[in-house]
Design a protein around this motif. Structure first.
Motif, PDB file in Angstrom:
ATOM      1  N   PRO A  55      40.962 -15.611  22.585  1.00 44.42           N
ATOM      2  CA  PRO A  55      41.156 -14.172  22.855  1.00 44.42           C
ATOM      3  C   PRO A  55      40.583 -13.797  24.215  1.00 44.42           C
ATOM      4  O   PRO A  55      39.709 -14.492  24.757  1.00 44.42           O
ATOM      5  CB  PRO A  55      40.385 -13.491  21.726  1.00 44.42           C
ATOM      6  CG  PRO A  55      39.354 -14.490  21.312  1.00 44.42           C
ATOM      7  CD  PRO A  55      39.989 -15.837  21.504  1.00 44.42           C
ATOM      8  N   SER A  96      32.003  -8.441  21.472  1.00 47.60           N
ATOM      9  CA  SER A  96      32.968  -9.386  20.898  1.00 47.60           C
ATOM     10  C   SER A  96      33.044 -10.694  21.673  1.00 47.60           C
ATOM     11  O   SER A  96      33.616 -11.676  21.174  1.00 47.60           O
ATOM     12  CB  SER A  96      34.368  -8.747  20.870  1.00 47.60           C
ATOM     13  OG  SER A  96      34.380  -7.567  20.096  1.00 47.60           O
ATOM     14  N   LYS A 101      32.314 -15.498  17.687  1.00 49.07           N
ATOM     15  CA  LYS A 101      33.474 -14.671  17.358  1.00 49.07           C
ATOM     16  C   LYS A 101      34.770 -15.316  17.845  1.00 49.07           C
ATOM     17  O   LYS A 101      35.812 -15.211  17.189  1.00 49.07           O
ATOM     18  CB  LYS A 101      33.304 -13.265  17.935  1.00 49.07           C
ATOM     19  CG  LYS A 101      32.200 -12.494  17.214  1.00 49.07           C
ATOM     20  CD  LYS A 101      32.131 -11.038  17.628  1.00 49.07           C
ATOM     21  CE  LYS A 101      31.066 -10.324  16.800  1.00 49.07           C
ATOM     22  NZ  LYS A 101      30.952  -8.894  17.129  1.00 49.07           N
ATOM     23  N   ALA A 105      38.096 -16.485  15.682  1.00 46.18           N
ATOM     24  CA  ALA A 105      39.421 -15.961  16.025  1.00 46.18           C
ATOM     25  C   ALA A 105      40.463 -17.056  16.223  1.00 46.18           C
ATOM     26  O   ALA A 105      41.655 -16.849  15.951  1.00 46.18           O
ATOM     27  CB  ALA A 105      39.328 -15.107  17.290  1.00 46.18           C
ATOM     28  N   ASP A 359      38.275  -6.910  20.812  1.00 46.21           N
ATOM     29  CA  ASP A 359      38.020  -8.309  20.468  1.00 46.21           C
ATOM     30  C   ASP A 359      39.231  -9.214  20.688  1.00 46.21           C
ATOM     31  O   ASP A 359      39.187 -10.403  20.372  1.00 46.21           O
ATOM     32  CB  ASP A 359      37.532  -8.433  19.019  1.00 46.21           C
ATOM     33  CG  ASP A 359      38.527  -7.895  17.998  1.00 46.21           C
ATOM     34  OD1 ASP A 359      39.632  -7.461  18.392  1.00 46.21           O
ATOM     35  OD2 ASP A 359      38.205  -7.913  16.795  1.00 46.21           O
ATOM     36  N   LEU A 361      42.034  -9.204  19.172  1.00 45.59           N
ATOM     37  CA  LEU A 361      42.865  -9.367  17.975  1.00 45.59           C
ATOM     38  C   LEU A 361      43.663  -8.085  17.738  1.00 45.59           C
ATOM     39  O   LEU A 361      43.181  -6.984  18.035  1.00 45.59           O
ATOM     40  CB  LEU A 361      42.001  -9.667  16.750  1.00 45.59           C
ATOM     41  CG  LEU A 361      41.193 -10.973  16.780  1.00 45.59           C
ATOM     42  CD1 LEU A 361      40.357 -11.098  15.514  1.00 45.59           C
ATOM     43  CD2 LEU A 361      42.106 -12.177  16.950  1.00 45.59           C
ATOM     44  N   ALA A 409      40.870  -9.826   9.247  1.00 45.92           N
ATOM     45  CA  ALA A 409      40.295  -9.776  10.584  1.00 45.92           C
ATOM     46  C   ALA A 409      41.065  -8.827  11.510  1.00 45.92           C
ATOM     47  O   ALA A 409      40.551  -8.444  12.571  1.00 45.92           O
ATOM     48  CB  ALA A 409      40.264 -11.171  11.195  1.00 45.92           C
TER      49      ALA A 409
END
Length: 416
Positions: A55, A96, A101, A105, A359, A361, A409
């Motif tokens: 990400p 994030s 994290k 992800a 983040d 996402l 998530a």
């Protein structure tokens, strides 16, 4: 059970949501404030990218952002401005950007991308849209320096470890793969798992199919308010009338945060502007690539080669900054010495706004505060790649079916 579903947003995510919802037998209406001929869904690189497992909110990005903040031609540009929403988003982005994290992800991003890749294929096989450009030639990560090579090799090793197809190419192997283009690079990493399309073609054919299938599509109509009753949206108010609804899908990209505020939902989101230049001359390029040091995407499309790039956080605007277009053009020549982008091509450049969550996402799922509201936004640079998967998940949520993957998530109610 048939439901009256209103989708706010006519980009790739909104149209794919309409596609799968009408397949489930729902009555679907799509509203968009634009004429549905421009924006992020039309100017993106057209990538289908299981390889993009990291990400944007990752270790090191904050320091890069600060370093590039005052450089208007940098690949990642944050325009200094007094904006409390931007300050909050930046803080959440910082929180994030941890290894822990990112590691959580990676499998989620891989899974939803692979789902979407297969759904693109399913749509093509169905014949619903007729024939459209869809290829699986992979994605070349072209690098000049050892530093970029080492950085991307770490990503490639992670991708290979989780089952994605990756090849490491030296300059000789790369020249054999792309024999008709001169490249000033040291080598490449080839993510064979990736595919690409021509966005304008797909969008136009999807709109035609949806209209034939009974989906009502209303361009140039802006949502201005919501009428609530007992914790649900009863009516959606636009500048042209009111719509009584059973379900609402918020797929309005970078405008989603502003609309969310009208119903007292906090949705951290920032618009990340990208630019594209189309070159309708032969370039010799047959495989999509990313120019690593310049962060420029290259895609051979149906009638042109597209060069796209930059992530500019300067608020919601579609201003074309000539210096950023020039930076893309210069990067292209730096990697492909025989390709010179002319003034006419640069003058025809367009921009689009990607909706970026803190983040990295997307927001996909029901909102806890409002029973009949489903979010489908915040995909950042993966909006095109994740369009079909998001649409499918939205249809499963609204049809009360088993969800195709764990989407906890992606919850719009998640904490940062």
């Amino acid at each position: 059970m048939e439901k009256n579903v209103l989708i706010i947003g006519g980009g790739i995510v909104g149209l794919c949501s309409a596609y799968f919802l009408q397949k489930e037998g729902h009555k679907v209406t799509v509203l968009d404030k634009s004429d549905m001929s421009s924006g992020a869904s039309y100017v993106n690189a057209g990538y289908i990218t299981p390889s993009h497992i990291i990400p944007m909110a990752s270790p090191g990005m904050i320091s890069k952002g600060i370093k590039w903040m005052f450089n208007p031609v940098s690949p990642f540009y944050m325009k200094p401005r007094w904006d409390t929403d931007f300050f909050k988003w930046s803080w959440y982005f910082h929180r994030s950007s941890t290894k822990e994290k990112v590691d959580l992800a990676i499998p989620l991003i891989k899974e939803i991308n692979l789902m979407s890749r297969e759904l693109f294929m399913d749509i093509k096989r169905s014949g619903d849209l007729g024939d459209f450009h869809l290829e699986r030639k992979g994605l070349l990560m072209l690098y000049k320096t050892d530093k970029e090579a080492e950085h991307e090799m770490q990503v490639a090793k992670k991708a290979s470890f989780i089952g994605l197809e990756v090849q490491f190419l030296d300059k000789k192997a790369l020249d054999l793969l792309q024999p008709n283009v001169n490249m000033d690079v040291s080598g490449a990493i080839h993510y064979e798992c990736d595919g690409h399309t021509t966005p304008t073609e797909f969008m136009e054919k999807m709109i035609i199919f949806l209209k034939k299938s009974g989906v009502l599509i209303h361009p140039n109509e802006e949502v201005i308010d919501f009428l609530m009753a007992n914790g649900t949206i009863d009516q959606v108010v636009t500048d042209k009338g009111n719509y009584t609804v059973d379900e609402v899908v918020l797929a309005s990209g970078s405008w989603s945060e502003k609309l969310s505020k009208k119903i007292n939902v906090k949705l951290p989101l920032q618009a990340g502007k990208g630019y594209r230049i189309n070159v309708a001359r032969p370039t010799g390029i047959t495989i999509p690539a990313i120019l690593m040091e310049a962060k420029v995407a290259v895609t051979p499309m149906t009638e042109y080669t597209r060069f796209a790039g930059t992530m500019e956080f300067s608020g919601i605007n579609t201003i074309i900054r000539k210096e950023r277009v020039a930076a893309i053009a210069n990067a292209v020549t730096g990697f492909y010495p025989d390709i010179k982008i002319n003034q006419e091509e640069k003058a025809a450049a367009q921009s689009g706004l990607r909706p970026v969550s803190p983040d990295g996402l997307p927001y996909i799922g029901k909102c806890g505060q409002i029973k009949n509201l489903t979010f489908a936004t915040g995909h950042a640079m993966m909006g095109w790649s994740l369009g079909p998967a998001t649409g499918k998940l939205v249809s499963e949520i609204i049809s009360d079916k088993t969800i195709g993957m764990d989407i906890n998530a992606f919850s719009p109610d998640r904490k940062f």
